[in-house]
Enzyme design. Structure first.
Site, PDB file in Angstrom:
ATOM      1  N   LYS A 125      22.820  46.374  39.622  1.00  0.00           N
ATOM      2  CA  LYS A 125      24.094  45.801  39.164  1.00  0.00           C
ATOM      3  C   LYS A 125      24.290  46.053  37.696  1.00  0.00           C
ATOM      4  O   LYS A 125      23.401  46.290  36.970  1.00  0.00           O
ATOM      5  CB  LYS A 125      24.183  44.418  39.469  1.00  0.00           C
ATOM      6  CG  LYS A 125      25.587  43.584  39.538  1.00  0.00           C
ATOM      7  CD  LYS A 125      26.259  43.900  41.053  1.00  0.00           C
ATOM      8  CE  LYS A 125      27.722  43.645  40.861  1.00  0.00           C
ATOM      9  NZ  LYS A 125      28.289  43.370  42.176  1.00  0.00           N
ATOM     10  N   ASP A 165      33.388  45.977  40.697  1.00  0.00           N
ATOM     11  CA  ASP A 165      33.265  44.620  40.987  1.00  0.00           C
ATOM     12  C   ASP A 165      34.278  43.898  40.118  1.00  0.00           C
ATOM     13  O   ASP A 165      35.428  44.746  39.912  1.00  0.00           O
ATOM     14  CB  ASP A 165      31.775  44.232  40.448  1.00  0.00           C
ATOM     15  CG  ASP A 165      31.600  42.616  40.912  1.00  0.00           C
ATOM     16  OD1 ASP A 165      31.177  42.357  42.033  1.00  0.00           O
ATOM     17  OD2 ASP A 165      31.582  41.818  40.119  1.00  0.00           O
TER      18      ASP A 165
HETATM   19  P1  NDP Z   1      38.899  41.567  40.935  1.00  0.00           P
HETATM   20  O1  NDP Z   1      38.574  41.818  39.541  1.00  0.00           O
HETATM   21  O2  NDP Z   1      39.614  42.424  41.676  1.00  0.00           O
HETATM   22  O3  NDP Z   1      39.529  40.213  41.206  1.00  0.00           O
HETATM   23  C1  NDP Z   1      38.728  39.019  40.846  1.00  0.00           C
HETATM   24  C2  NDP Z   1      39.620  37.841  40.903  1.00  0.00           C
HETATM   25  O4  NDP Z   1      38.893  36.644  40.741  1.00  0.00           O
HETATM   26  C3  NDP Z   1      40.825  37.772  40.050  1.00  0.00           C
HETATM   27  O5  NDP Z   1      41.910  37.043  40.660  1.00  0.00           O
HETATM   28  C4  NDP Z   1      40.380  36.904  39.023  1.00  0.00           C
HETATM   29  O6  NDP Z   1      41.287  36.108  38.226  1.00  0.00           O
HETATM   30  C5  NDP Z   1      39.364  35.782  39.667  1.00  0.00           C
HETATM   31  N1  NDP Z   1      38.185  35.312  38.715  1.00  0.00           N
HETATM   32  C6  NDP Z   1      37.443  36.139  38.164  1.00  0.00           C
HETATM   33  N2  NDP Z   1      36.538  35.359  37.456  1.00  0.00           N
HETATM   34  C7  NDP Z   1      37.259  34.118  37.568  1.00  0.00           C
HETATM   35  C8  NDP Z   1      36.634  32.741  37.042  1.00  0.00           C
HETATM   36  N3  NDP Z   1      35.611  32.738  36.162  1.00  0.00           N
HETATM   37  N4  NDP Z   1      37.530  31.699  37.526  1.00  0.00           N
HETATM   38  C9  NDP Z   1      38.439  31.669  38.288  1.00  0.00           C
HETATM   39  N5  NDP Z   1      38.929  33.004  38.887  1.00  0.00           N
HETATM   40  C10 NDP Z   1      38.016  34.172  38.585  1.00  0.00           C
HETATM   41  O7  NDP Z   1      37.136  41.501  41.440  1.00  0.00           O
HETATM   42  P2  NDP Z   1      36.865  41.448  43.057  1.00  0.00           P
HETATM   43  O8  NDP Z   1      37.818  41.124  44.026  1.00  0.00           O
HETATM   44  O9  NDP Z   1      36.194  43.063  43.365  1.00  0.00           O
HETATM   45  O10 NDP Z   1      35.753  40.684  43.334  1.00  0.00           O
HETATM   46  C11 NDP Z   1      35.653  39.161  43.602  1.00  0.00           C
HETATM   47  C12 NDP Z   1      34.563  38.646  43.998  1.00  0.00           C
HETATM   48  O11 NDP Z   1      33.892  39.403  45.065  1.00  0.00           O
HETATM   49  C13 NDP Z   1      33.394  38.614  42.961  1.00  0.00           C
HETATM   50  O12 NDP Z   1      32.480  37.574  43.123  1.00  0.00           O
HETATM   51  C14 NDP Z   1      32.461  40.023  43.386  1.00  0.00           C
HETATM   52  O13 NDP Z   1      31.286  40.049  43.006  1.00  0.00           O
HETATM   53  C15 NDP Z   1      32.615  39.883  45.053  1.00  0.00           C
HETATM   54  N6  NDP Z   1      32.466  41.223  45.434  1.00  0.00           N
HETATM   55  C16 NDP Z   1      33.304  42.103  45.373  1.00  0.00           C
HETATM   56  C17 NDP Z   1      33.221  43.700  45.929  1.00  0.00           C
HETATM   57  C18 NDP Z   1      34.153  44.672  45.942  1.00  0.00           C
HETATM   58  O14 NDP Z   1      33.779  45.656  46.424  1.00  0.00           O
HETATM   59  N7  NDP Z   1      35.042  44.585  45.074  1.00  0.00           N
HETATM   60  C19 NDP Z   1      32.016  43.757  46.933  1.00  0.00           C
HETATM   61  C20 NDP Z   1      31.196  42.418  47.054  1.00  0.00           C
HETATM   62  C21 NDP Z   1      31.333  41.511  46.632  1.00  0.00           C
HETATM   63  P3  NDP Z   1      41.693  36.738  36.829  1.00  0.00           P
HETATM   64  O15 NDP Z   1      42.440  37.897  37.068  1.00  0.00           O
HETATM   65  O16 NDP Z   1      42.476  35.583  36.126  1.00  0.00           O
HETATM   66  O17 NDP Z   1      40.358  36.602  36.187  1.00  0.00           O
END
Ligand code: NDP
Length: 445
Positions: A125, A165
């Protein structure tokens, strides 16, 4: 067991100020206790001691020039945790909170997750404490180019294949890939999550969210139920959340919330395809805030909070680590939630996980429930090696099959080790056994 405690003490001593890493290691080590007790070969070969130490960890300076002509300096990371099963594989996160502890916890989780997919991928990662929010496309491009200028010497299609991510989506993957290609002078599958026009797999954007819903369906099958008609709370509004909601709508479920780091929206009528299209345009094109949804559709917006206090049947945390506290878990259970499928990584704090397990709700831990994302990245690697893209239907059917196999494997392993229904134990042991076996075969490395 004394050995597990000893290893945890060493991890604590060696990695002070890394609470997330310690949290992830503690959960895995404590749940694989039965397999360690049964197998002297793992103890003799010091498998646990080796698993908790990254094979390699790179930290580097990322200097870049912002739109005002000012020099900015960020910190970049790549943790290459374990390559027993294949090239390191795992996403890049760009978020101001990124630090060694967060990247190490994610890399550690990734090792077991990748093992569960059944595909030949090790675990890694990376990321940077760079915040893409509020930056212009040009600034993001300059940052990505600088980041890859250092990272490129450590990655490659047979060495380490990063993906997206939090904060790293199609735009960032494009800029990173462009810079890698320029430096390495080769067009190769060094990153996944690419645009399908130039080597990306169809269905990769959808895979994490769709996979989390497929996993939920597998859990529900054990109670002869389906997801149709279920009221679902979802957090996040990014990649994982958007496609979780999309699949829930397609399956006839009723997603009622989405969120970002500022707050959540509650739409008691449920999101629809049209409403979701609006979320996608706010988040992916305008790069705005989720409260715009509430204004447009007369939904409720609750600033500064998460959606776990609402009545629901199923919850899909899709934002970030530790977003469901013990108190949130209690509220969810009290309000009738009986299924949690973690699309995010480690979104539930240990007290919450313990409660879900104690109450015997259907609980799909992230390393199993969100493995669809990396699994489809693995399928992208295969297509890149063959230089042959597969149609949507083929990728989706493979994704479904992988999610159902992961579920079956974790479910059966949990029963085999005396914890029926406990998918935390099942997923951790099933993931561990495969990696540990490969490490034994490959000698002391
Ligand atoms: P994105 O950046 O596309 O979206 C992240 C979302 O989570 C946004 O809405 C963001 O809000 C919110 N967020 C991020 N940090 C925080 C925080 N500290 N508190 C509250 N809200 C938060 O990321 P992904 O959708 O790709 O990833 C989301 C989760 O899924 C993560 O845990 C990631 O590790 C996991 N994941 C993702 C994969 C992928 O293929 N993308 C695969 C497997 C797991 P804001 O815009 O306001 O920051």
């Amino acid at each position: 067991m004394a050995l597990i405690q000893e290893v945890l003490e060493t991890v604590k001593k060696r990695n002070p100020s890394e609470p997330e890493f310690l949290q992830a290691v503690t959960e895995v080590l404590e749940s694989i206790r039965p397999v360690i007790e049964r197998n002297k070969k793992y103890r003799d070969a010091k498998i646990l001691e080796r698993l908790v130490e990254p094979e390699r960890m790179i930290q580097f300076r990322v200097p870049w020039i912002d739109g005002e002509g000012q020099i900015q300096v960020n910190r970049g990371f790549r943790v290459q945790m374990n390559s027993a099963l294949g090239p390191y594989k795992g996403g890049l996160r760009f978020h101001p909170t990124v630090c060694a502890s967060i990247i190490k916890f994610l890399a550690f989780e990734q090792v077991f997750k990748n093992s569960l997919t059944g595909l030949p991928m090790g675990g890694g990662k990376g990321g940077a404490d760079f915040d893409p929010k509020g930056k212009t496309d040009t600034e993001v491009m300059r940052f990505c180019q600088s980041f890859m200028t250092e990272l490129f010497r450590h990655v490659g299609p047979n060495t380490d294949v990063p993906a997206g991510d939090i904060g790293v989506g199609g735009r960032e993957v494009g800029y990173l890939f462009g810079q890698y290609k320029r430096l390495a002078n080769e067009f190769t599958g060094v990153l996944t999550g690419k645009d399908p026009n130039w080597g990306g797999s169809l269905m990769r954007p959808e895979a994490t969210g769709y996979g989390a819903v497929y996993f939920a369906e597998e859990m529900l099958k054990t109670r002869n139920e389906t997801i149709e008609g279920k009221v679902c709370t979802v957090s996040g509004a990014g990649n994982a959340a958007q496609f979780t909601v999309e699949k829930l709508i397609e399956c006839g479920a009723k997603p009622i919330t989405m969120s970002d780091s500022s707050g959540f929206i509650y739409d008691k009528n449920g999101l629809t395809e049209e409403k979701l299209a609006f979320v996608k345009s706010i988040k992916n094109v305008r790069r705005g805030r989720i409260d715009a949804y509430a204004k447009k559709f007369r939904a409720k917006y609750v600033a500064g909070q998460r959606p776990w206090g609402l009545k629901c049947d199923c919850a899909f945390p899709c934002a970030t680590q530790n977003e469901i506290t013990g108190e949130d878990a209690r509220k969810l259970v009290e309000n009738g939630c009986y299924l949690v499928s973690e699309a995010a990584n480690m979104p539930t704090i240990p007290a919450g996980v313990d409660l879900f397990l104690e109450k015997k709700i259907l609980f799909g831990p992230g390393k199993a429930a969100n493995a669809g994302g990396v699994a489809t990245s693995g399928l992208e690697m295969s297509q890149n090696s063959m230089r042959l893209p597969w149609p949507c239907e083929e990728v989706d059917s493979r994704l479904r099959h992988i999610m159902s196999t992961i579920f079956k494997n974790a479910w059966e392993t949990a029963a085999e080790y005396g914890h029926p229904g406990n998918l935390v134990v099942g997923a951790n042991i099933a993931g561990f056994v495969k990696v540990a076996g490969a490490m034994l075969d490959q000698g002391v490395v």
